[in-house]
Motif scaffolding. Structure first.
Motif, PDB file in Angstrom:
ATOM      1  N   LYS A  21      22.913  -4.627  40.988  1.00  0.00           N
ATOM      2  CA  LYS A  21      24.095  -4.221  41.846  1.00  0.00           C
ATOM      3  C   LYS A  21      24.061  -3.764  42.696  1.00  0.00           C
ATOM      4  N   GLY A  22      22.634  -2.980  43.383  1.00  0.00           N
ATOM      5  CA  GLY A  22      23.077  -2.382  44.937  1.00  0.00           C
ATOM      6  C   GLY A  22      22.654  -0.635  44.932  1.00  0.00           C
ATOM      7  N   GLU A  23      22.921  -0.631  43.086  1.00  0.00           N
ATOM      8  CA  GLU A  23      23.622   0.655  43.190  1.00  0.00           C
ATOM      9  C   GLU A  23      21.624   1.896  43.321  1.00  0.00           C
ATOM     10  N   VAL A  24      21.838   2.925  43.652  1.00  0.00           N
ATOM     11  CA  VAL A  24      21.034   3.795  43.660  1.00  0.00           C
ATOM     12  C   VAL A  24      20.648   4.593  42.534  1.00  0.00           C
ATOM     13  N   VAL A  25      19.005   4.212  41.970  1.00  0.00           N
ATOM     14  CA  VAL A  25      19.021   4.301  40.878  1.00  0.00           C
ATOM     15  C   VAL A  25      18.444   6.608  40.854  1.00  0.00           C
ATOM     16  N   LEU A  26      18.255   7.053  39.542  1.00  0.00           N
ATOM     17  CA  LEU A  26      16.811   8.450  39.600  1.00  0.00           C
ATOM     18  C   LEU A  26      18.171   8.672  40.074  1.00  0.00           C
ATOM     19  N   THR A  27      19.921   8.862  40.424  1.00  0.00           N
ATOM     20  CA  THR A  27      21.372  10.030  40.133  1.00  0.00           C
ATOM     21  C   THR A  27      21.334  10.655  38.960  1.00  0.00           C
ATOM     22  N   PRO A  28      22.002  11.175  39.015  1.00  0.00           N
ATOM     23  CA  PRO A  28      22.351  12.288  37.407  1.00  0.00           C
ATOM     24  C   PRO A  28      23.221  11.536  36.820  1.00  0.00           C
ATOM     25  N   GLU A  29      24.318  10.686  37.786  1.00  0.00           N
ATOM     26  CA  GLU A  29      25.103   9.620  37.446  1.00  0.00           C
ATOM     27  C   GLU A  29      24.200   8.237  36.721  1.00  0.00           C
ATOM     28  N   TRP A  30      22.848   7.425  37.157  1.00  0.00           N
ATOM     29  CA  TRP A  30      22.044   6.939  36.516  1.00  0.00           C
ATOM     30  C   TRP A  30      21.332   7.206  35.568  1.00  0.00           C
ATOM     31  N   LEU A  31      20.906   8.671  35.925  1.00  0.00           N
ATOM     32  CA  LEU A  31      20.453   9.407  34.667  1.00  0.00           C
ATOM     33  C   LEU A  31      20.886   9.347  32.807  1.00  0.00           C
ATOM     34  N   SER A  32      22.282   9.852  33.714  1.00  0.00           N
ATOM     35  CA  SER A  32      22.683  10.020  32.409  1.00  0.00           C
ATOM     36  C   SER A  32      23.113   8.740  31.639  1.00  0.00           C
ATOM     37  N   GLN A  33      23.930   7.572  32.732  1.00  0.00           N
ATOM     38  CA  GLN A  33      23.986   6.932  31.859  1.00  0.00           C
ATOM     39  C   GLN A  33      22.712   5.549  31.114  1.00  0.00           C
ATOM     40  N   ARG A  34      21.816   5.756  31.660  1.00  0.00           N
ATOM     41  CA  ARG A  34      20.419   5.405  31.248  1.00  0.00           C
ATOM     42  C   ARG A  34      19.969   6.564  29.869  1.00  0.00           C
ATOM     43  N   TYR A  35      20.818   7.216  29.947  1.00  0.00           N
ATOM     44  CA  TYR A  35      19.882   8.486  28.906  1.00  0.00           C
ATOM     45  C   TYR A  35      20.954   7.963  27.409  1.00  0.00           C
ATOM     46  N   LYS A  36      22.100   7.415  27.692  1.00  0.00           N
ATOM     47  CA  LYS A  36      23.019   7.220  27.098  1.00  0.00           C
ATOM     48  C   LYS A  36      22.299   5.711  26.038  1.00  0.00           C
ATOM     49  N   ILE A  37      22.340   5.020  26.265  1.00  0.00           N
ATOM     50  CA  ILE A  37      21.897   3.784  26.186  1.00  0.00           C
ATOM     51  C   ILE A  37      20.427   3.535  25.910  1.00  0.00           C
ATOM     52  N   ARG A 116       3.834  -1.586  24.919  1.00  0.00           N
ATOM     53  CA  ARG A 116       5.266  -1.125  26.287  1.00  0.00           C
ATOM     54  C   ARG A 116       6.745  -1.286  26.003  1.00  0.00           C
ATOM     55  N   LEU A 117       7.302  -0.562  25.633  1.00  0.00           N
ATOM     56  CA  LEU A 117       8.696  -0.316  25.715  1.00  0.00           C
ATOM     57  C   LEU A 117       9.872   0.027  26.438  1.00  0.00           C
ATOM     58  N   ASP A 118      10.629  -0.275  26.926  1.00  0.00           N
ATOM     59  CA  ASP A 118      10.949  -0.021  28.218  1.00  0.00           C
ATOM     60  C   ASP A 118      12.390   0.544  27.121  1.00  0.00           C
ATOM     61  N   ASN A 119      13.233   1.699  28.601  1.00  0.00           N
ATOM     62  CA  ASN A 119      13.908   2.810  28.206  1.00  0.00           C
ATOM     63  C   ASN A 119      15.537   2.144  27.471  1.00  0.00           C
ATOM     64  N   ASP A 120      15.558   1.560  27.751  1.00  0.00           N
ATOM     65  CA  ASP A 120      17.296   0.321  27.202  1.00  0.00           C
ATOM     66  C   ASP A 120      16.494  -0.911  26.281  1.00  0.00           C
ATOM     67  N   ARG A 204      11.458 -12.400  14.582  1.00  0.00           N
ATOM     68  CA  ARG A 204      12.208 -11.732  16.261  1.00  0.00           C
ATOM     69  C   ARG A 204      11.879 -10.532  16.232  1.00  0.00           C
ATOM     70  N   LEU A 205      10.952  -9.976  17.467  1.00  0.00           N
ATOM     71  CA  LEU A 205      10.355  -8.119  16.991  1.00  0.00           C
ATOM     72  C   LEU A 205      11.258  -7.508  17.930  1.00  0.00           C
ATOM     73  N   TRP A 206      11.666  -8.238  18.925  1.00  0.00           N
ATOM     74  CA  TRP A 206      12.014  -7.350  19.755  1.00  0.00           C
ATOM     75  C   TRP A 206      13.515  -7.762  20.397  1.00  0.00           C
ATOM     76  N   LEU A 207      14.502  -6.758  20.612  1.00  0.00           N
ATOM     77  CA  LEU A 207      15.586  -6.187  21.883  1.00  0.00           C
ATOM     78  C   LEU A 207      15.879  -6.663  23.170  1.00  0.00           C
ATOM     79  N   GLU A 208      16.012  -7.031  23.808  1.00  0.00           N
ATOM     80  CA  GLU A 208      16.655  -7.265  25.146  1.00  0.00           C
ATOM     81  C   GLU A 208      17.991  -6.399  26.024  1.00  0.00           C
ATOM     82  N   ILE A 209      18.257  -5.589  26.094  1.00  0.00           N
ATOM     83  CA  ILE A 209      19.762  -5.015  26.570  1.00  0.00           C
ATOM     84  C   ILE A 209      19.981  -5.536  27.742  1.00  0.00           C
TER      85      ILE A 209
END
Length: 266
Positions: A21-37, A116-120, A204-209
């Protein structure tokens, strides 16, 4: 044979600076949201594995804010299989993975598995066990678990789809210690050129979110919805999903659309 589950978290990468969606990654806001997921979906699924004979390596950037480092390190101290590694950007990922594995294996280990496993995303409770069983007796092989699920968190209740994908982000590599490179030595979709590949078509052994801050992933509307998803198999709390009637209507509409296209092209 040792098994390493590998996850990139917030490594700096000049080629990936914004979400879909064009949002900048690695900002504190991005990190907070990604850490929650990460804590809501990814972590519970790994803790829930039936086979715990593996090490989970998670790669964080050295510039991760200290408050996040504190949370990460506190979690690591309480979770035996979890090992955070702080490195200088994605450019050092492969060498850091290789060096850590070499320092962790025993003299009798002739081969290793890296998965491999993505963090989300999340894993079925039998993912690790299935990979290790398929790896037995193999010297070098790609293990491609092609069937999983996709969860659309942008819908309320959530939509769960049956999903399949060759050379997906959950791919595993079995290789000898002598020729160790690791699963991150290629992008997941570039392992198709490997000579020896096991395409696992069982459970089915994985879940893409799919969520609003994904880098690439989008909802696969061409795939059928399901009400048979068992969140507990992924270590998740009860999830409210679309009901049977909604799912039936959506799938019927999809089948009619595919039939129309088939008739039109014939």
């Amino acid at each position: 044979m040792k098994h390493f589950l590998c996850t990139r978290f917030n490594l700096r990468n000049e080629n990936w600076v914004r979400t879909k969606k064009g949002e900048v990654v690695l900002t504190p806001e991005w990190l907070s949201q990604r850490y929650k997921i990460f804590m809501d979906y990814c972590v519970p699924s790994v803790i829930n594995q039936t086979n715990r004979n593996f090490t989970w390596l998670i790669f964080f950037d050295i510039h991760t804010p200290q408050d996040f480092k504190n949370s990460i390190n506190n979690f690591a101290s309480d979770t035996k299989a979890f090992q955070p590694l702080y490195i200088d950007g994605v450019k050092n990922l492969q060498s850091a993975l290789k060096n850590h594995i070499i320092g962790s294996i025993d003299e009798w280990d002739s081969s290793v598995i890296t998965s491999r496993l993505d963090n989300d995303d999340a894993l079925h409770k039998d993912f690790i066990d299935t990979i290790q069983n398929l790896a037995q007796g193999q010297k070098r092989v790609i293990i491609d678990v092609i069937r999983g699920y996709q969860m659309n968190t942008g819908k309320q209740p959530f939509e769960i789809r049956k999903h399949f994908k060759y050379y997906n982000p959950f791919i595993s590599l079995v290789e000898s210690v002598e020729n160790l490179k690791g699963v991150y030595s290629r992008d997941h979709y570039k392992w198709s050129s490997e000579k020896n590949i096991i395409a696992y078509r069982g459970e089915r052994l994985w879940l893409e979110i799919v969520h609003e801050r994904n880098m690439i992933n989008d909802v696969k509307n061409q795939y059928y919805l399901t009400t048979k998803f068992k969140g507990e198999d992924f270590g998740l709390k009860p999830i409210k999903t679309q009901d049977t009637f909604y799912t039936h209507c959506f799938n019927l509409k999809l089948r009619l659309k595919k039939l129309y296209k088939k008739i039109k092209s014939s």
